[in-house]
Design a protein around this motif. Structure first.
Motif, PDB file in Angstrom:
ATOM      1  N   GLY A  23      -0.193  -9.616   3.080  1.00 13.06           N
ATOM      2  CA  GLY A  23      -1.253  -8.857   3.274  1.00 13.06           C
ATOM      3  C   GLY A  23      -0.635  -7.528   3.428  1.00 13.06           C
ATOM      4  O   GLY A  23      -1.239  -6.282   2.984  1.00 13.06           O
ATOM      5  N   ALA A  24       0.417  -7.164   3.904  1.00  8.57           N
ATOM      6  CA  ALA A  24       1.238  -5.846   3.917  1.00  8.57           C
ATOM      7  C   ALA A  24       1.429  -5.559   2.496  1.00  8.57           C
ATOM      8  O   ALA A  24       1.440  -4.653   2.177  1.00  8.57           O
ATOM      9  CB  ALA A  24       2.458  -5.943   4.673  1.00  8.57           C
ATOM     10  N   PHE A  25       1.734  -6.738   1.773  1.00  7.12           N
ATOM     11  CA  PHE A  25       2.303  -6.347   0.260  1.00  7.12           C
ATOM     12  C   PHE A  25       0.979  -5.896  -0.409  1.00  7.12           C
ATOM     13  O   PHE A  25       0.883  -4.941  -1.306  1.00  7.12           O
ATOM     14  CB  PHE A  25       2.663  -7.740  -0.393  1.00  7.12           C
ATOM     15  CG  PHE A  25       3.087  -7.365  -1.862  1.00  7.12           C
ATOM     16  CD1 PHE A  25       4.295  -6.710  -2.338  1.00  7.12           C
ATOM     17  CD2 PHE A  25       2.457  -8.150  -2.868  1.00  7.12           C
ATOM     18  CE1 PHE A  25       4.515  -6.470  -3.550  1.00  7.12           C
ATOM     19  CE2 PHE A  25       2.401  -7.761  -4.236  1.00  7.12           C
ATOM     20  CZ  PHE A  25       3.598  -6.950  -4.623  1.00  7.12           C
TER      21      PHE A  25
ATOM     22  N   GLN B  64       0.482  -2.190  -1.949  1.00  7.76           N
ATOM     23  CA  GLN B  64       0.176  -2.072  -3.377  1.00  7.76           C
ATOM     24  C   GLN B  64      -1.099  -1.302  -3.540  1.00  7.76           C
ATOM     25  O   GLN B  64      -1.212  -0.421  -4.499  1.00  7.76           O
ATOM     26  CB  GLN B  64       0.129  -3.628  -4.074  1.00  7.76           C
ATOM     27  CG  GLN B  64       0.066  -3.497  -5.571  1.00  7.76           C
ATOM     28  CD  GLN B  64       0.068  -5.082  -6.052  1.00  7.76           C
ATOM     29  OE1 GLN B  64      -0.603  -5.933  -5.497  1.00  7.76           O
ATOM     30  NE2 GLN B  64       0.477  -5.457  -7.243  1.00  7.76           N
ATOM     31  N   ALA B  65      -2.194  -1.641  -2.758  1.00  5.51           N
ATOM     32  CA  ALA B  65      -3.190  -0.759  -2.969  1.00  5.51           C
ATOM     33  C   ALA B  65      -3.232   0.772  -2.713  1.00  5.51           C
ATOM     34  O   ALA B  65      -3.784   1.632  -3.225  1.00  5.51           O
ATOM     35  CB  ALA B  65      -4.250  -1.253  -2.106  1.00  5.51           C
TER      36      ALA B  65
ATOM     37  N   GLY C  64      -0.211   2.342  -2.343  1.00  7.70           N
ATOM     38  CA  GLY C  64       1.183   3.041  -2.942  1.00  7.70           C
ATOM     39  C   GLY C  64       0.547   3.801  -3.898  1.00  7.70           C
ATOM     40  O   GLY C  64       1.373   4.842  -3.859  1.00  7.70           O
ATOM     41  N   GLY C  65      -0.340   3.865  -4.705  1.00  2.49           N
ATOM     42  CA  GLY C  65      -0.639   4.896  -5.605  1.00  2.49           C
ATOM     43  C   GLY C  65      -1.066   6.176  -4.777  1.00  2.49           C
ATOM     44  O   GLY C  65      -0.650   7.166  -5.351  1.00  2.49           O
ATOM     45  N   LYS C  66      -1.944   6.048  -3.847  1.00  2.00           N
ATOM     46  CA  LYS C  66      -2.314   6.930  -3.141  1.00  2.00           C
ATOM     47  C   LYS C  66      -1.099   7.813  -2.393  1.00  2.00           C
ATOM     48  O   LYS C  66      -1.022   8.915  -2.291  1.00  2.00           O
ATOM     49  CB  LYS C  66      -3.184   6.715  -2.074  1.00  2.00           C
ATOM     50  CG  LYS C  66      -4.622   6.058  -2.738  1.00  2.00           C
ATOM     51  CD  LYS C  66      -5.584   5.746  -1.354  1.00  2.00           C
ATOM     52  CE  LYS C  66      -6.573   5.218  -1.862  1.00  2.00           C
ATOM     53  NZ  LYS C  66      -7.674   4.603  -0.923  1.00  2.00           N
ATOM     54  N   VAL C  67      -0.216   6.847  -1.540  1.00  2.00           N
ATOM     55  CA  VAL C  67       0.891   7.476  -1.023  1.00  2.00           C
ATOM     56  C   VAL C  67       1.812   8.357  -2.304  1.00  2.00           C
ATOM     57  O   VAL C  67       2.517   9.294  -1.955  1.00  2.00           O
ATOM     58  CB  VAL C  67       1.723   6.581  -0.421  1.00  2.00           C
ATOM     59  CG1 VAL C  67       3.073   6.910  -0.117  1.00  2.00           C
ATOM     60  CG2 VAL C  67       0.882   5.846   0.814  1.00  2.00           C
ATOM     61  N   PHE C  68       2.101   7.548  -3.399  1.00  2.00           N
ATOM     62  CA  PHE C  68       2.882   8.432  -4.350  1.00  2.00           C
ATOM     63  C   PHE C  68       2.205   9.478  -4.777  1.00  2.00           C
ATOM     64  O   PHE C  68       2.906  10.559  -4.910  1.00  2.00           O
ATOM     65  CB  PHE C  68       2.966   7.221  -5.795  1.00  2.00           C
ATOM     66  CG  PHE C  68       3.750   8.023  -6.627  1.00  2.00           C
ATOM     67  CD1 PHE C  68       5.105   7.858  -6.550  1.00  2.00           C
ATOM     68  CD2 PHE C  68       3.012   8.663  -7.886  1.00  2.00           C
ATOM     69  CE1 PHE C  68       5.968   8.608  -7.665  1.00  2.00           C
ATOM     70  CE2 PHE C  68       3.809   8.860  -8.898  1.00  2.00           C
ATOM     71  CZ  PHE C  68       5.053   8.903  -8.879  1.00  2.00           C
TER      72      PHE C  68
END
Length: 192
Positions: free
Chosen positions: A42-44, A48-49, A51-55
């Motif tokens: 779930g954390a992965f 992943q979902a 991660g793009g926003k954080v980047f």
């Protein structure tokens, strides 16, 4: 033997209860491991979902930080450039003053050397030119107004001299006059 059988029966009971405990413990560990695995998945998935926003957020913050850093750096550079310009102006002014002093000293020494050699200064030449002009004006006035009852004296005609020639002749006479007392003083001291 009975005792042996009793001991064996107790061992079987303990073994069966230990096995039961072991199987319950194994099931609990298995369930925990399953939940940990599912939590990791779930954390992965969430990372992943998001991660793009954080980047993208990190890129925006980095760009903002870069702009602020450039603005501060440009401000510092302009301050340093202003200080360097002020220092350069100060050095230029001091160098100009030193150059003026050096030029004045050089001119003074050259003037002294020329004076020792008997070369007239520009002031001496200017004074002679003014004197010649005054005398020329007086002579012209005397020619125009003849003296009453006096006979005209004979005028000796000579080639007209330029003011520069007259100044040179006067300067040569001055030089000779300066050197003459020195020679007479030297001959007087040798005669005594």
């Amino acid at each position: 033997m009975v005792k042996k059988l009793q001991k064996m029966a107790q061992k079987q009971k303990a073994a069966s209860s230990a096995g039961l405990l072991d199987s319950q413990l194994a099931a609990a560990v298995k369930d925990s491991a399953q939940q940990i695995w599912l939590a990791g998945m779930g954390a992965f998935s969430k990372a992943q979902a998001e991660g793009g926003k954080v980047f993208e957020t990190l890129v925006k913050e980095g760009l903002s930080l870069q702009r602020k850093t450039q603005a501060v750096a440009e401000e510092r550079i302009s301050e340093v450039a202003g200080k360097m310009t002020a220092m350069a102006d100060g050095v230029t002014a001091k160098a100009g003053q030193k150059w003026d002093k050096l030029e004045a000293i050089f001119e003074e020494r050259v003037a002294k050397a020329l004076h020792r050699l008997g070369v007239p200064s520009s002031r001496d030449v200017d004074a002679l030119i003014k004197r010649i002009d005054t005398l020329s004006a007086q002579v012209a006035a005397m020619r125009k107004a003849p003296a009453a009852g006096a006979a005209k004296p004979a005028v000796r005609k000579t080639a007209a001299k330029t003011p520069a020639q007259a100044a040179r002749k006067t300067a040569a006479a001055k030089t000779a006059a300066r050197k003459a007392p020195r020679k007479s003083a030297a001959s007087a001291s040798s005669a005594s």
